[in-house]
Design an enzyme around this catalytic site. Structure first.
Site, mmCIF file in Angstrom:
data_model
loop_
_atom_site.group_PDB
_atom_site.id
_atom_site.type_symbol
_atom_site.label_atom_id
_atom_site.label_comp_id
_atom_site.label_asym_id
_atom_site.label_seq_id
_atom_site.Cartn_x
_atom_site.Cartn_y
_atom_site.Cartn_z
ATOM 1 N N GLY A 130 0.778 -1.237 0.000
ATOM 2 C CA GLY A 130 0.000 0.000 0.000
ATOM 3 C C GLY A 130 0.807 1.283 0.000
ATOM 4 C CG ASP A 186 -1.375 1.795 3.096
ATOM 5 O OD1 ASP A 186 -1.095 1.531 4.293
ATOM 6 O OD2 ASP A 186 -2.014 0.998 2.380
ATOM 7 C CG ASP A 189 -8.266 0.676 10.189
ATOM 8 O OD1 ASP A 189 -9.018 1.612 10.444
ATOM 9 O OD2 ASP A 189 -8.673 -0.481 9.970
ATOM 10 C CE LYS A 217 -9.856 4.278 7.105
ATOM 11 N NZ LYS A 217 -10.290 2.913 6.731
ATOM 12 C CG ASP A 250 -5.367 -3.407 -2.023
ATOM 13 O OD1 ASP A 250 -5.016 -2.957 -0.913
ATOM 14 O OD2 ASP A 250 -5.591 -4.603 -2.218
ATOM 15 N NE ARG A 256 -1.965 -3.109 -4.172
ATOM 16 C CZ ARG A 256 -2.061 -3.193 -2.857
ATOM 17 N NH1 ARG A 256 -1.980 -2.102 -2.128
ATOM 18 N NH2 ARG A 256 -2.262 -4.346 -2.254
HETATM 19 P P1 IMP Z 1 -4.174 -1.656 10.915
HETATM 20 O O1 IMP Z 1 -3.221 -2.734 11.314
HETATM 21 O O2 IMP Z 1 -5.583 -1.992 11.355
HETATM 22 O O3 IMP Z 1 -3.760 -0.275 11.387
HETATM 23 O O4 IMP Z 1 -4.254 -1.683 9.353
HETATM 24 C C1 IMP Z 1 -3.332 -1.034 8.555
HETATM 25 C C2 IMP Z 1 -3.403 -1.565 7.148
HETATM 26 O O5 IMP Z 1 -4.749 -1.865 6.798
HETATM 27 C C3 IMP Z 1 -2.947 -0.537 6.155
HETATM 28 O O6 IMP Z 1 -1.568 -0.628 5.904
HETATM 29 C C4 IMP Z 1 -3.753 -0.864 4.940
HETATM 30 O O7 IMP Z 1 -3.070 -1.815 4.151
HETATM 31 C C5 IMP Z 1 -5.012 -1.482 5.477
HETATM 32 N N1 IMP Z 1 -6.130 -0.526 5.490
HETATM 33 C C6 IMP Z 1 -6.762 -0.005 6.557
HETATM 34 N N2 IMP Z 1 -7.746 0.828 6.185
HETATM 35 C C7 IMP Z 1 -7.729 0.834 4.837
HETATM 36 C C8 IMP Z 1 -8.504 1.527 3.833
HETATM 37 O O8 IMP Z 1 -9.423 2.317 4.102
HETATM 38 N N3 IMP Z 1 -8.164 1.286 2.543
HETATM 39 C C9 IMP Z 1 -7.163 0.461 2.177
HETATM 40 N N4 IMP Z 1 -6.418 -0.214 3.068
HETATM 41 C C10 IMP Z 1 -6.698 -0.027 4.394
#
Ligand code: IMP
Length: 270
Positions: A130, A186, A189, A217, A250, A256
Site C-alpha cells: 500500500g 499508507d 487504522d 484513521k 487497494d 492502487r
Molecule cells: P491496521 O493494522 O488496522 O492499522 O491496518 C493497517 C493496514 O490496513 C494498512 O496498511 C492498509 O493496508 C489497510 N487498510 C486499513 N484501512 C484501509 C482503507 O481504508 N483502505 C485500504 N487499506 C486499508
C-alpha cells in the site's frame, strides 16, 4: 459514477486514457471506424481499436479495442473496461492528485528538516504494498541520501478489517541497527500493524523509529503505539471512517494505480 464536480483530476485521467485529437472524425458513421496506434495512442495499448460511442461528458469518446491482433491469452491492458470499473466502484474523491502532491511536499520538507540534525543514518522503510506510491513520492521530495527498503506484512487479505495478527512475510534487507528508521505506511487504522512493526524495528536494533503515514484513521485506533528514541509521528491527512482506495491503497488488489484517493462504495464490500 463519480460526480462531475468531484475531481478535475479524474477527468484528466480519463482523458489521458482516451485523448481526442482535434482532427479526429466523429461524425457518423463513426461507430466501428478503425484507427491505428500511431494516430493517437502509444503502446502498450493494442494496435487497433474502434470508436463506438460518445462518452457521458463532452469531449470524451469510449473506445473498444479490437483483440484480433493480440494472442487470446494475453491480458489487454488499459482497456476501457478497467476505466469504467473503477469509476463505478467509487463513491466520492477525498483528495485529488494536486492536493496529495502539495501535502506530500510539506511532509517531506518537515521530515528533511528534522532528520538533518538527527545525527544518525536514516533508513526509510515502506510497508508494502500500500505505501509504494507514497514512499516513492516522499523520498524523492526529501532529497536526502537515505536508504530505502520495503517490508511486507500481512494481516488483511481481501477484507476491509484487520485480523489483528500481523505477520512479516518479507523482511527488510537494509541493516537498521543503529539507524533512525522511518516507517512509511499508507494508512493507520487499528494500529496493529504499526505497533508490530515498531517493535520489530526496535528488536533489530534501530536507534530511533519514526512513523510517516499518508492517512490516519484515529477514530478506529485499538492499539496505541510508542515511537522509539527521538522518533516522530507524521501524517498526511486524517481520514474519515470509510474504506478508501487509490494512491497505492487497494481493495482486493484493485485501484492502487489511481492518482487520487476515493471512498469505495460500501456495497462493494458489504
Ligand atoms: P491496521 O493494522 O488496522 O492499522 O491496518 C493497517 C493496514 O490496513 C494498512 O496498511 C492498509 O493496508 C489497510 N487498510 C486499513 N484501512 C484501509 C482503507 O481504508 N483502505 C485500504 N487499506 C486499508
Amino acid at each position: 459514477m463519480v460526480p462531475a464536480s468531484a475531481s478535475a483530476t479524474a477527468t484528466r485521467w480519463w482523458r489521458r486514457l482516451a485523448p481526442v485529437p482535434q482532427a479526429m472524425p466523429l461524425s457518423p458513421p463513426a461507430s466501428r471506424r478503425r484507427f491505428h496506434v500511431g494516430d493517437w495512442c502509444r503502446p502498450p495499448f493494442p494496435t487497433s481499436f474502434a470508436v463506438t460511442d460518445l462518452g457521458p461528458r463532452r469531449g470524451q469518446v469510449l473506445i473498444s479495442f479490437l483483440t484480433s491482433r493480440a494472442p487470446s491469452s494475453a491480458p489487454l491492458r488499459g482497456t476501457p473496461t478497467v476505466a469504467r470499473s473503477w469509476e463505478e466502484d467509487l463513491e466520492r474523491i477525498l483528495w485529488t492528485e494536486d492536493e496529495i502532491a502539495a501535502r506530500v511536499s510539506e511532509i517531506a520538507a518537515e521530515i528533511s528538516e528534522d532528520i538533518k540534525g538527527c545525527g544518525a543514518e536514516v533508513a526509510v522503510v515502506g510497508v508494502a504494498t500500500g505505501a509504494f506510491v507514497f514512499l516513492a513520492d516522499l523520498v524523492r521530495r526529501m532529497g536526502l541520501p537515505v536508504a530505502v527498503d520495503l517490508i511486507r506484512v500481512e494481516s488483511y487479505g481481501s477484507r476491509t478489517e484487520s485480523n489483528g495478527a500481523p505477520a512479516i512475510v518479507s523482511d527488510v534487507r537494509v541493516d537498521v541497527e543503529g539507524k533512525h528508521v522511518i516507517l512509511v505506511e499508507d494508512i493507520v487504522d487499528t494500529g496493529n500493524t504499526l505497533s508490530f512493526l515498531i517493535s520489530h524495528m526496535k528488536s533489530k536494533g534501530a536507534r530511533a523509529v519514526s512513523v510517516c503515514t499518508f492517512l490516519d484513521k484515529p477514530g478506529r485506533r485499538k492499539v496505541q503505539f510508542e515511537l522509539v528514541g527521538d522518533g516522530k509521528f507524521y501524517r498526511g491527512f486524517v481520514c474519515p471512517d470509510c474504506f478508501v482506495v487509490g494512491y497505492g491503497m487497494d481493495f482486493s488488489e484493485r485501484c492502487r494505480y489511481l492518482p487520487f484517493v476515493a471512498v469505495l462504495k460500501p456495497e462493494k464490500y458489504t
